[in-house]
Design a protein around this motif. Structure first.
Motif, mmCIF file in Angstrom:
data_model
loop_
_atom_site.group_PDB
_atom_site.id
_atom_site.type_symbol
_atom_site.label_atom_id
_atom_site.label_comp_id
_atom_site.label_asym_id
_atom_site.label_seq_id
_atom_site.Cartn_x
_atom_site.Cartn_y
_atom_site.Cartn_z
ATOM 1 N N ALA A 52 7.405 -2.196 5.184
ATOM 2 C CA ALA A 52 8.607 -1.374 4.975
ATOM 3 C C ALA A 52 8.321 -0.087 4.203
ATOM 4 O O ALA A 52 9.039 0.902 4.362
ATOM 5 C CB ALA A 52 9.661 -2.198 4.248
ATOM 6 N N THR A 56 10.262 3.941 4.076
ATOM 7 C CA THR A 56 11.244 4.283 3.028
ATOM 8 C C THR A 56 11.476 5.789 2.974
ATOM 9 O O THR A 56 12.586 6.231 2.697
ATOM 10 C CB THR A 56 10.823 3.768 1.638
ATOM 11 N N ASP A 62 13.194 -0.628 1.716
ATOM 12 C CA ASP A 62 12.297 -1.778 1.892
ATOM 13 C C ASP A 62 13.014 -3.039 1.416
ATOM 14 O O ASP A 62 14.220 -3.005 1.132
ATOM 15 C CB ASP A 62 10.932 -1.551 1.206
ATOM 16 N N PHE A 63 12.300 -4.139 1.362
ATOM 17 C CA PHE A 63 12.968 -5.406 1.048
ATOM 18 C C PHE A 63 12.946 -5.752 -0.441
ATOM 19 O O PHE A 63 13.927 -6.214 -0.990
ATOM 20 C CB PHE A 63 12.290 -6.556 1.826
ATOM 21 N N ARG A 64 11.784 -5.501 -1.091
ATOM 22 C CA ARG A 64 11.588 -6.124 -2.408
ATOM 23 C C ARG A 64 11.514 -5.180 -3.589
ATOM 24 O O ARG A 64 11.395 -5.641 -4.712
ATOM 25 C CB ARG A 64 10.323 -6.997 -2.361
ATOM 26 N N TYR A 71 16.837 -6.560 -0.350
ATOM 27 C CA TYR A 71 17.158 -7.873 -0.886
ATOM 28 C C TYR A 71 17.806 -7.779 -2.261
ATOM 29 O O TYR A 71 18.518 -8.673 -2.692
ATOM 30 C CB TYR A 71 15.890 -8.732 -0.993
ATOM 31 N N GLN A 115 4.988 -4.840 10.348
ATOM 32 C CA GLN A 115 6.007 -5.884 10.118
ATOM 33 C C GLN A 115 7.391 -5.307 10.363
ATOM 34 O O GLN A 115 8.388 -6.009 10.306
ATOM 35 C CB GLN A 115 5.950 -6.369 8.663
ATOM 36 N N HIS A 135 6.848 -8.759 13.617
ATOM 37 C CA HIS A 135 8.117 -9.462 13.391
ATOM 38 C C HIS A 135 9.158 -9.085 14.441
ATOM 39 O O HIS A 135 10.360 -9.173 14.202
ATOM 40 C CB HIS A 135 8.625 -9.185 11.965
ATOM 41 N N THR A 208 3.180 -2.230 2.028
ATOM 42 C CA THR A 208 3.661 -3.619 2.121
ATOM 43 C C THR A 208 3.300 -4.392 0.859
ATOM 44 O O THR A 208 2.236 -4.165 0.279
ATOM 45 C CB THR A 208 3.114 -4.343 3.370
ATOM 46 N N SER A 209 4.189 -5.294 0.485
ATOM 47 C CA SER A 209 3.922 -6.121 -0.703
ATOM 48 C C SER A 209 3.001 -7.294 -0.355
ATOM 49 O O SER A 209 2.586 -8.037 -1.231
ATOM 50 C CB SER A 209 5.245 -6.650 -1.281
ATOM 51 N N ASN A 232 -0.298 2.051 -1.373
ATOM 52 C CA ASN A 232 0.993 1.443 -1.715
ATOM 53 C C ASN A 232 1.430 1.917 -3.096
ATOM 54 O O ASN A 232 0.624 2.399 -3.875
ATOM 55 C CB ASN A 232 0.851 -0.093 -1.727
ATOM 56 N N ARG A 233 2.723 1.792 -3.352
ATOM 57 C CA ARG A 233 3.219 2.195 -4.677
ATOM 58 C C ARG A 233 2.790 1.221 -5.763
ATOM 59 O O ARG A 233 2.797 1.557 -6.926
ATOM 60 C CB ARG A 233 4.753 2.267 -4.646
ATOM 61 N N GLU A 234 2.485 -0.011 -5.356
ATOM 62 C CA GLU A 234 2.077 -1.007 -6.347
ATOM 63 C C GLU A 234 0.905 -1.807 -5.778
ATOM 64 O O GLU A 234 0.682 -1.802 -4.568
ATOM 65 C CB GLU A 234 3.250 -1.947 -6.659
ATOM 66 N N CYS A 264 2.999 6.411 0.608
ATOM 67 C CA CYS A 264 2.213 6.350 1.847
ATOM 68 C C CYS A 264 1.959 7.759 2.374
ATOM 69 O O CYS A 264 0.861 8.060 2.864
ATOM 70 C CB CYS A 264 2.963 5.538 2.907
HETATM 71 P P1 OAD Z 1 8.521 -5.273 0.850
HETATM 72 O O1 OAD Z 1 9.829 -4.701 0.448
HETATM 73 O O2 OAD Z 1 8.225 -6.667 0.458
HETATM 74 O O3 OAD Z 1 7.349 -4.366 0.269
HETATM 75 C C1 OAD Z 1 7.347 -2.977 0.426
HETATM 76 C C2 OAD Z 1 6.187 -2.426 -0.380
HETATM 77 O O4 OAD Z 1 6.096 -1.045 -0.131
HETATM 78 C C3 OAD Z 1 6.360 -2.613 -1.886
HETATM 79 O O5 OAD Z 1 5.145 -3.036 -2.432
HETATM 80 C C4 OAD Z 1 6.745 -1.199 -2.373
HETATM 81 O O6 OAD Z 1 6.249 -0.926 -3.669
HETATM 82 C C5 OAD Z 1 6.042 -0.331 -1.371
HETATM 83 N N1 OAD Z 1 6.664 0.968 -1.107
HETATM 84 C C6 OAD Z 1 7.975 1.271 -0.935
HETATM 85 N N2 OAD Z 1 8.129 2.558 -0.607
HETATM 86 C C7 OAD Z 1 6.877 3.102 -0.557
HETATM 87 C C8 OAD Z 1 6.372 4.394 -0.233
HETATM 88 N N3 OAD Z 1 7.159 5.409 0.109
HETATM 89 N N4 OAD Z 1 5.035 4.577 -0.293
HETATM 90 C C9 OAD Z 1 4.200 3.552 -0.630
HETATM 91 N N5 OAD Z 1 4.628 2.314 -0.915
HETATM 92 C C10 OAD Z 1 5.945 2.080 -0.864
HETATM 93 O O7 OAD Z 1 8.401 -5.065 2.410
HETATM 94 P P2 OAD Z 1 7.350 -5.714 3.417
HETATM 95 O O8 OAD Z 1 6.064 -5.995 2.733
HETATM 96 O O9 OAD Z 1 7.315 -4.880 4.620
HETATM 97 O O10 OAD Z 1 10.163 -10.149 7.200
HETATM 98 O O11 OAD Z 1 8.087 -7.088 3.755
HETATM 99 C C11 OAD Z 1 7.518 -7.930 4.707
HETATM 100 C C12 OAD Z 1 8.538 -8.762 5.361
HETATM 101 O O12 OAD Z 1 9.453 -9.301 4.387
HETATM 102 C C13 OAD Z 1 9.450 -8.050 6.312
HETATM 103 O O13 OAD Z 1 8.863 -7.801 7.560
HETATM 104 C C14 OAD Z 1 10.590 -9.021 6.428
HETATM 105 C C15 OAD Z 1 10.771 -9.355 4.980
HETATM 106 O O14 OAD Z 1 11.320 -10.577 4.707
HETATM 107 C C16 OAD Z 1 11.053 -10.829 7.963
HETATM 108 O O15 OAD Z 1 12.221 -10.510 8.008
HETATM 109 C C17 OAD Z 1 10.485 -11.972 8.733
#
Ligand code: OAD
Length: 408
Positions: A52, A56, A62-64, A71, A115, A135, A208-209, A232-234, A264
């Motif tokens: 995600a 952004t 994003d999700f987390r 979320y 994803q 996904h 991605t986290s 990634n940011r973290e 990113c």
């Molecule tokens: P997360 O929200 O878990 O993680 C997003 C990551 O991107 C975090 O570590 C943020 O710090 C980072 N981030 C956000 N914006 C950024 C930017 N502009 N540049 C760099 N980093 C950035 O999202 P995902 O890892 O994609 O699955 O989550 C994976 C899955 O969890 C999704 O596909 C979904 C969800 O539950 C399902 O629905 C099955």
């Protein structure tokens, strides 16, 4: 391939005697080291894994991420209207998304595993063969019972009316082909991952986290000598067995994992710059934006034209009340004649028919009045729906759908 599930955190350990990359493949854990590796021609089969965080900057949450992640607070999902979640034309690919076709143009991209279900990779013009939507995506929908593919536009129309879409064949529920927790990942994911990751000679992980399995485990599937870069940011992926080891905190010093902490877009731009590709990346991004702008304008024009035609048709329906009345008059004459004929009939049945025919005028009138109002309502409703940007989205998506590798 198993269903997605949240990763259980475990302290990484090394199994005794496990093969280790003895020869460092990167100078250090910097972006510069990765760029050197590419510039030396050592990366010919790059795999990009993303989440995600690459979207952004396009306005998709994003999700987390605490405070802003989906979320954490769904209410703060920054959409101009709720249906915009279906409106793919509202979101545009970011600079990072264009890094993918850039790598492909250089002949270096083995595959991009995302994803994300936002389909922004497709909008960059990336060859669909090079893409794995791990996904799933909104591009297609299918019956969960008999697997019949259903036009996603039909599904969306149902959802927007708060109706549950059902399969015409078996009556089963129909849903977009996005993967929910507990559901199997698309077969394409497992089939390709098995082959691709063995061949990978540079892994780039973006935004991605790495908290969702089995996707996050893919970072452990590349050869031991394959460098891995996280932008990634973290920090992420360090608590997975065989995961990132940026500081050499495990048993062996780090020889292959690199980290860029930041956005990113910053990271991919810097990497492109270090490889001498920055102008090309920028040009692709700008050309893509212009293309999307043109496509939007074209759609707006088409919509306006369609709306005009709808309005004309609407006028005809209203004017049509006269036409309908005329039709009714003709029909009445015919029906009345039938009724009169029936009145002349001598059998009991004919007598009954005659009685029914006596009521025919009022019945016909009532039927036509109902029919007319529903037609007018339908025309008005259709006209209203044309005014929502959602319609633009569905058209754009139909175009995208045509390039979906999973749609035959
Ligand atoms: P997360 O929200 O878990 O993680 C997003 C990551 O991107 C975090 O570590 C943020 O710090 C980072 N981030 C956000 N914006 C950024 C930017 N502009 N540049 C760099 N980093 C950035 O999202 P995902 O890892 O994609 O699955 O989550 C994976 C899955 O969890 C999704 O596909 C979904 C969800 O539950 C399902 O629905 C099955």
């Amino acid at each position: 391939m198993s269903a997605p599930r949240a990763s259980v955190k475990s302290r990484p350990t090394r199994i005794q005697g496990e093969a280790e990359p003895r020869v460092p493949v990167l100078k250090d854990a910097s972006l510069e080291s990765v760029a050197d590796f590419i510039n030396q021609g050592k990366a010919k089969n790059i795999i990009v894994m993303s989440g995600a965080g690459i979207s952004t900057a396009a306005g998709i949450k994003d999700f987390r991420t605490p405070g802003t992640g989906l979320y954490d607070d769904l209410k703060r999902f920054n959409l101009p209207y709720p249906q915009a979640v279906f409106d793919i034309s509202f979101f545009k690919p970011t600079l990072t998304h264009y890094f993918l076709p850039l790598l492909a143009k250089k002949g270096l991209l083995l595959r991009s595993y995302t994803q994300n279900i936002d389909m922004l990779e497709r909008l960059t013009g990336l060859d669909p063969d090079l893409l794995v939507e791990s996904h799933g995506s909104f591009a297609t929908s299918k019956c969960i019972k008999c697997d019949t593919m259903v036009d996603s536009d039909i599904v969306k129309k149902h959802i927007l009316k708060s109706e549950i879409p059902h399969c015409k064949k078996c009556g089963g529920l129909v849903k977009p082909t996005i993967t929910f927790f507990g559901e199997e990942l698309p077969p394409r994911f497992g089939t390709l991952a098995m082959v691709d990751f063995k061949k990978c000679d540079l892994l780039i992980v973006l935004g991605t986290s790495l908290q969702v399995e089995p996707f996050n485990r893919l970072i452990t599937r590349v050869p031991e000598s394959c460098p891995r870069l996280l932008i990634n940011r973290e920090r992420a992926g360090e608590d997975i067995y065989g995961g990132f080891d940026f500081n050499g905190k495990w048993k062996y010093p780090n020889v292959r994992d690199a980290l860029f902490l930041g956005s990113c877009d910053e990271g991919t731009r810097k990497l492109a710059k270090l490889c001498g590709w920055e102008d090309e990346l920028q040009a692709m991004y700008e050309a893509g934006n212009i293309k999307m702008q043109e496509a939007e304008e074209l759609e707006a024009l088409t919509l306006a034209k369609e709306q005009e035609e709808e309005e004309k048709a609407g006028t005809n329906v209203k004017g049509g009340s006269k036409d309908t009345k005329d039709t009714k008059d003709t029909k009445d004459t015919k029906d009345t004649k039938g009724a009169k004929d029936a009145k002349n009939a001598k059998s009991a049945k004919d007598v009954k028919d005659t009685k029914d025919s006596d009521d025919l005028d009022s019945l016909t009138e009532r039927f036509q009045a109902t029919n007319l109002s529903s037609t007018t309502e339908k025309a008005d409703a259709k006209k209203d729906s044309k005014e929502t940007p959602y319609k633009v989205a569905s058209k754009t998506e139909s175009k995208i759908k045509n390039s979906d590798p999973s749609v035959k």
